[in-house]
Design a protein around this motif. Sequence first.
Motif, PDB file in Angstrom:
ATOM      1  N   ASN A 146       0.834  -1.206   0.000  1.00 54.34           N
ATOM      2  CA  ASN A 146       0.000   0.000   0.000  1.00 54.34           C
ATOM      3  C   ASN A 146       0.868   1.255   0.000  1.00 54.34           C
ATOM      4  N   ALA A 147       2.073   1.129  -0.569  1.00 53.13           N
ATOM      5  CA  ALA A 147       3.008   2.247  -0.696  1.00 53.13           C
ATOM      6  C   ALA A 147       3.412   2.313  -2.163  1.00 53.13           C
ATOM      7  N   PRO A 148       2.730   3.148  -2.958  1.00 56.73           N
ATOM      8  CA  PRO A 148       2.974   3.174  -4.406  1.00 56.73           C
ATOM      9  C   PRO A 148       4.435   3.408  -4.752  1.00 56.73           C
ATOM     10  N   GLY A 149       4.946   2.581  -5.648  1.00 55.88           N
ATOM     11  CA  GLY A 149       6.334   2.740  -6.077  1.00 55.88           C
ATOM     12  C   GLY A 149       6.533   4.017  -6.863  1.00 55.88           C
ATOM     13  N   VAL A 150       5.565   4.366  -7.715  1.00 56.40           N
ATOM     14  CA  VAL A 150       5.587   5.612  -8.473  1.00 56.40           C
ATOM     15  C   VAL A 150       4.197   6.245  -8.356  1.00 56.40           C
ATOM     16  N   ALA A 151       4.128   7.538  -8.639  1.00 52.29           N
ATOM     17  CA  ALA A 151       2.857   8.249  -8.492  1.00 52.29           C
ATOM     18  C   ALA A 151       1.770   7.671  -9.401  1.00 52.29           C
ATOM     19  N   GLY A 152       2.172   7.123 -10.542  1.00 50.81           N
ATOM     20  CA  GLY A 152       1.202   6.597 -11.499  1.00 50.81           C
ATOM     21  C   GLY A 152       0.499   5.337 -11.039  1.00 50.81           C
ATOM     22  N   THR A 153       0.941   4.735  -9.943  1.00 51.76           N
ATOM     23  CA  THR A 153       0.303   3.501  -9.455  1.00 51.76           C
ATOM     24  C   THR A 153      -0.448   3.710  -8.141  1.00 51.76           C
ATOM     25  N   VAL A 154      -0.687   4.960  -7.785  1.00 52.26           N
ATOM     26  CA  VAL A 154      -1.442   5.241  -6.555  1.00 52.26           C
ATOM     27  C   VAL A 154      -2.840   4.624  -6.641  1.00 52.26           C
ATOM     28  N   ALA A 155      -3.516   4.816  -7.782  1.00 50.72           N
ATOM     29  CA  ALA A 155      -4.885   4.306  -7.929  1.00 50.72           C
ATOM     30  C   ALA A 155      -4.931   2.781  -7.855  1.00 50.72           C
ATOM     31  N   THR A 156      -3.852   2.110  -8.232  1.00 48.99           N
ATOM     32  CA  THR A 156      -3.806   0.651  -8.179  1.00 48.99           C
ATOM     33  C   THR A 156      -3.934   0.142  -6.749  1.00 48.99           C
ATOM     34  N   SER A 157      -3.416   0.909  -5.800  1.00 44.43           N
ATOM     35  CA  SER A 157      -3.433   0.470  -4.401  1.00 44.43           C
ATOM     36  C   SER A 157      -4.840   0.480  -3.804  1.00 44.43           C
ATOM     37  N   PHE A 158      -5.765   1.242  -4.400  1.00 46.19           N
ATOM     38  CA  PHE A 158      -7.112   1.349  -3.839  1.00 46.19           C
ATOM     39  C   PHE A 158      -7.799  -0.015  -3.741  1.00 46.19           C
ATOM     40  N   ASP A 159      -7.616  -0.852  -4.767  1.00 52.10           N
ATOM     41  CA  ASP A 159      -8.210  -2.190  -4.765  1.00 52.10           C
ATOM     42  C   ASP A 159      -7.156  -3.293  -4.681  1.00 52.10           C
ATOM     43  N   GLY A 160      -5.928  -2.981  -5.110  1.00 51.46           N
ATOM     44  CA  GLY A 160      -4.874  -3.995  -5.073  1.00 51.46           C
ATOM     45  C   GLY A 160      -4.495  -4.394  -3.667  1.00 51.46           C
ATOM     46  N   TYR A 161      -4.363  -3.420  -2.777  1.00 58.70           N
ATOM     47  CA  TYR A 161      -3.986  -3.730  -1.396  1.00 58.70           C
ATOM     48  C   TYR A 161      -5.088  -4.493  -0.656  1.00 58.70           C
ATOM     49  N   PRO A 162      -6.370  -4.110  -0.800  1.00 54.19           N
ATOM     50  CA  PRO A 162      -7.424  -4.938  -0.191  1.00 54.19           C
ATOM     51  C   PRO A 162      -7.428  -6.378  -0.702  1.00 54.19           C
ATOM     52  N   MET A 163      -7.111  -6.570  -1.999  1.00 57.07           N
ATOM     53  CA  MET A 163      -7.012  -7.930  -2.531  1.00 57.07           C
ATOM     54  C   MET A 163      -5.881  -8.689  -1.853  1.00 57.07           C
ATOM     55  N   ALA A 164      -4.749  -8.010  -1.630  1.00 56.86           N
ATOM     56  CA  ALA A 164      -3.612  -8.660  -0.965  1.00 56.86           C
ATOM     57  C   ALA A 164      -3.972  -9.064   0.457  1.00 56.86           C
ATOM     58  N   LYS A 165      -4.711  -8.208   1.156  1.00 57.77           N
ATOM     59  CA  LYS A 165      -5.114  -8.518   2.537  1.00 57.77           C
ATOM     60  C   LYS A 165      -6.101  -9.681   2.580  1.00 57.77           C
ATOM     61  N   GLN A 166      -6.801  -9.909   1.464  1.00 54.50           N
ATOM     62  CA  GLN A 166      -7.749 -11.022   1.387  1.00 54.50           C
ATOM     63  C   GLN A 166      -7.087 -12.311   0.900  1.00 54.50           C
ATOM     64  N   GLY A 167      -5.747 -12.300   0.757  1.00 56.71           N
ATOM     65  CA  GLY A 167      -5.028 -13.492   0.314  1.00 56.71           C
ATOM     66  C   GLY A 167      -4.992 -13.673  -1.183  1.00 56.71           C
ATOM     67  N   MET A 168      -5.272 -12.597  -1.932  1.00 55.57           N
ATOM     68  CA  MET A 168      -5.283 -12.675  -3.403  1.00 55.57           C
ATOM     69  C   MET A 168      -4.212 -11.772  -4.011  1.00 55.57           C
ATOM     70  N   ALA A 169      -3.076 -11.674  -3.328  1.00 52.32           N
ATOM     71  CA  ALA A 169      -1.999 -10.815  -3.836  1.00 52.32           C
ATOM     72  C   ALA A 169      -1.483 -11.308  -5.183  1.00 52.32           C
ATOM     73  N   GLY A 170      -1.351 -12.627  -5.329  1.00 53.20           N
ATOM     74  CA  GLY A 170      -0.865 -13.190  -6.585  1.00 53.20           C
ATOM     75  C   GLY A 170      -1.779 -12.846  -7.743  1.00 53.20           C
ATOM     76  N   LYS A 171      -3.083 -12.956  -7.515  1.00 49.29           N
ATOM     77  CA  LYS A 171      -4.048 -12.637  -8.576  1.00 49.29           C
ATOM     78  C   LYS A 171      -3.994 -11.157  -8.922  1.00 49.29           C
ATOM     79  N   ALA A 172      -3.873 -10.306  -7.910  1.00 49.31           N
ATOM     80  CA  ALA A 172      -3.797  -8.863  -8.151  1.00 49.31           C
ATOM     81  C   ALA A 172      -2.551  -8.506  -8.954  1.00 49.31           C
ATOM     82  N   LEU A 173      -1.422  -9.114  -8.611  1.00 49.50           N
ATOM     83  CA  LEU A 173      -0.175  -8.853  -9.339  1.00 49.50           C
ATOM     84  C   LEU A 173      -0.247  -9.382 -10.769  1.00 49.50           C
TER      85      LEU A 173
END
Length: 380
Positions: free
Chosen positions: A83-110
Amino acid sequence: MDALNNLMYGFGIALEPINIAYVFAGVFAGTIIGMLPGLGPISALALMIPITFAMEPSSGLILMAGVYYGAIFGGSTSSILLNAPGVAGTVATSFDGYPMAKQGMAGKALAIAAYASFIGGTVSVIFLMLVAPLLSKVAVSFGPAEYFALMVLGLTAVVSLSDKSLVKGLIAAVVGVMISIVGIDTQTGTERFTFNSIQLLDGIDFLVVALGIFALAEVFYMLLRGGGGKEAPRNAIGSLKLSGSEVKKIAGPISRSSVLGFFTGVLPGAGATIGSFLGYSMEKRLAKDGDTFGQGNIKGVAAPEAANNAACTGSFVPLLTLGVPGSGTTAVLLGALLVMGVTPGPMMLEQRPDVFWGVIASMYIGNIFLLVLNLPLIPL
């Protein structure tokens, strides 16, 4: 047919062993830079200018372009896992990507981020190949009125897309104009705002301004954030496979966001950050399950990832055909090209086709490298 012949000419340059090595080195380094929170492509490219100074311009731009879109590609990793965007262009990705990771679906999100980034990047390269030469032909006929209108469009776009603060956008545009008019007017020879200083007669060098402002902005951004991110979730990575229904769900968002992202990147001053937010907000409004965005919706990962990679490539259109940077990173690339003795603009296709078509062809190769690199590294 001309576009296909020119692309084949470009592949002839991009497929030279040394340039393939530069593509791989660029996208690999860019991926690592993108994964590290707070270390964006602008600072990396600024440090690479001395390295590329003695290189062939086509090879130098191939390497630096690879770092740019590689960083956007790799930035989703820390957004999803930390939940710490590597670049500014991926901030929006964290909105749903990080919740997916917390639900055990990090691999699918990546995996979704990797596929969406690849498709968005490839679609935008096709658009770049088709749109840039047409825009270049039109730009040859530009006169003072057309260039004035273009500058007004660019400044208007900067102001209108400056987050929610119109005043900040106006201040930035005015300060930029004030800096640009210092020195001797090339048309009349009149001194402007030189204050009788010999050092200011040539104006304020664009490269110095670009490197100073953008590099300092990155430093201040990291200082304000305090440097750290949240601890990575300890959930299992989960499966990387996508079901047929999931592929259907993300197909539309990826297609729409790829097109939207490309044309957002074409606007001078926009870039990947704005493109990703526009793609995310568009899909949130269009989706029937828009109320679940922010809770781990796969569309919320696919849309911004396709948009930011498409916008990254789209920003090369004004850079190469008009000599106007489409984003902060391409502003540094413009400075690098000038240092290497290449002047981007309408005549670039005629004077330096090796640089223009070599870079476009290298982007096809780079996107394939990125997909091959990132998918196997997901478990790691």
